[in-house]
Design a protein around this motif. Sequence first.
Motif, PDB file in Angstrom:
ATOM      1  N   LEU A 271       0.741  -1.302   0.163  1.00 50.89           N
ATOM      2  CA  LEU A 271       0.062  -0.023  -0.117  1.00 50.89           C
ATOM      3  C   LEU A 271       0.882   1.097   0.104  1.00 50.89           C
ATOM      4  O   LEU A 271       1.830   1.355   0.721  1.00 50.89           O
TER       5      LEU A 271
ATOM      6  N   CYS B 241      -4.690   6.550  -1.067  1.00 47.05           N
ATOM      7  CA  CYS B 241      -4.050   5.077  -0.728  1.00 47.05           C
ATOM      8  C   CYS B 241      -4.212   4.216  -1.839  1.00 47.05           C
ATOM      9  O   CYS B 241      -5.152   4.330  -2.652  1.00 47.05           O
TER      10      CYS B 241
ATOM     11  N   TYR C  17      -3.309   0.667  -3.768  1.00 51.97           N
ATOM     12  CA  TYR C  17      -2.848  -0.828  -3.338  1.00 51.97           C
ATOM     13  C   TYR C  17      -2.634  -1.901  -4.290  1.00 51.97           C
ATOM     14  O   TYR C  17      -3.010  -1.645  -5.353  1.00 51.97           O
TER      15      TYR C  17
ATOM     16  N   GLY D 198      -0.677   0.113   5.450  1.00 49.66           N
ATOM     17  CA  GLY D 198       0.195   1.163   4.897  1.00 49.66           C
ATOM     18  C   GLY D 198       1.225   1.659   5.806  1.00 49.66           C
ATOM     19  O   GLY D 198       1.066   1.426   7.068  1.00 49.66           O
TER      20      GLY D 198
END
Lengths: 114, 110
Positions: B4, B22, B24, B101
């Motif tokens: 992430l 974010c 991923y 993350g």
Amino acid sequence: SQTIHQWPATLVQPVGSPLSLECTVEGTSNPNLYWYRQAAGRGLQLLFYSVGIGQISSEVPQNLSASRPQDRQFILSSKKLLLSDSGFYLCAWSVGGGGTQKLFFGSGTQLSVL
Amino acid sequence: GQSLEQPSEVTAVEGAIVQINCTYQTSGFYGLSWYQQHDGGAPTFLSYNALDGLEETGRFSSFLSRSDSYGYLLLQELQMKDSASYFCAVRDTGGFKTIFGAGTRLFVKA
């Protein structure tokens, strides 16, 4: 209501000494249990997780081990600590394998290995 | 495996709106979660998205686009107490592991 207890809050240990951190959960049955480690200012690294008594999955090879002697008890151990084991250790629990899988964290243990 | 990416720091003014992104990469996907962590404290759950779209919880909203492997956390009417680290997280295909993350440190200024 469910609660999670983690102790001690802080720990200072010499290199080469053993370690035992304990985590217990109350108010729920058959929880999934987790140990995470967090270096200062960094993310959470998954170390171990357990979906049942005696069932331990290790995510990162290292000198740490985990055990789950009872349904709601999770223990993190080491026979000989290394400097690199310093960090913030967090225990967490969740229920089930589907759905939101919301994690509930304990208050953490700040471990300093000197 | 899973990875992430999120920005390391974001600064915003009290009362403003801030978005924390974010992205991923996962071998499987069971949903994107967000957690808040104040200095010295434990992470606390904020929100979860399993399907595309926006989920709103008070001043916080979270968005997910599975086709873009992307999500964001939106914080409105920022308050000083929102200064904290925010983590996005994904679950693996087995459903039992949650991977985090590196976190975004949010600084709210007066």
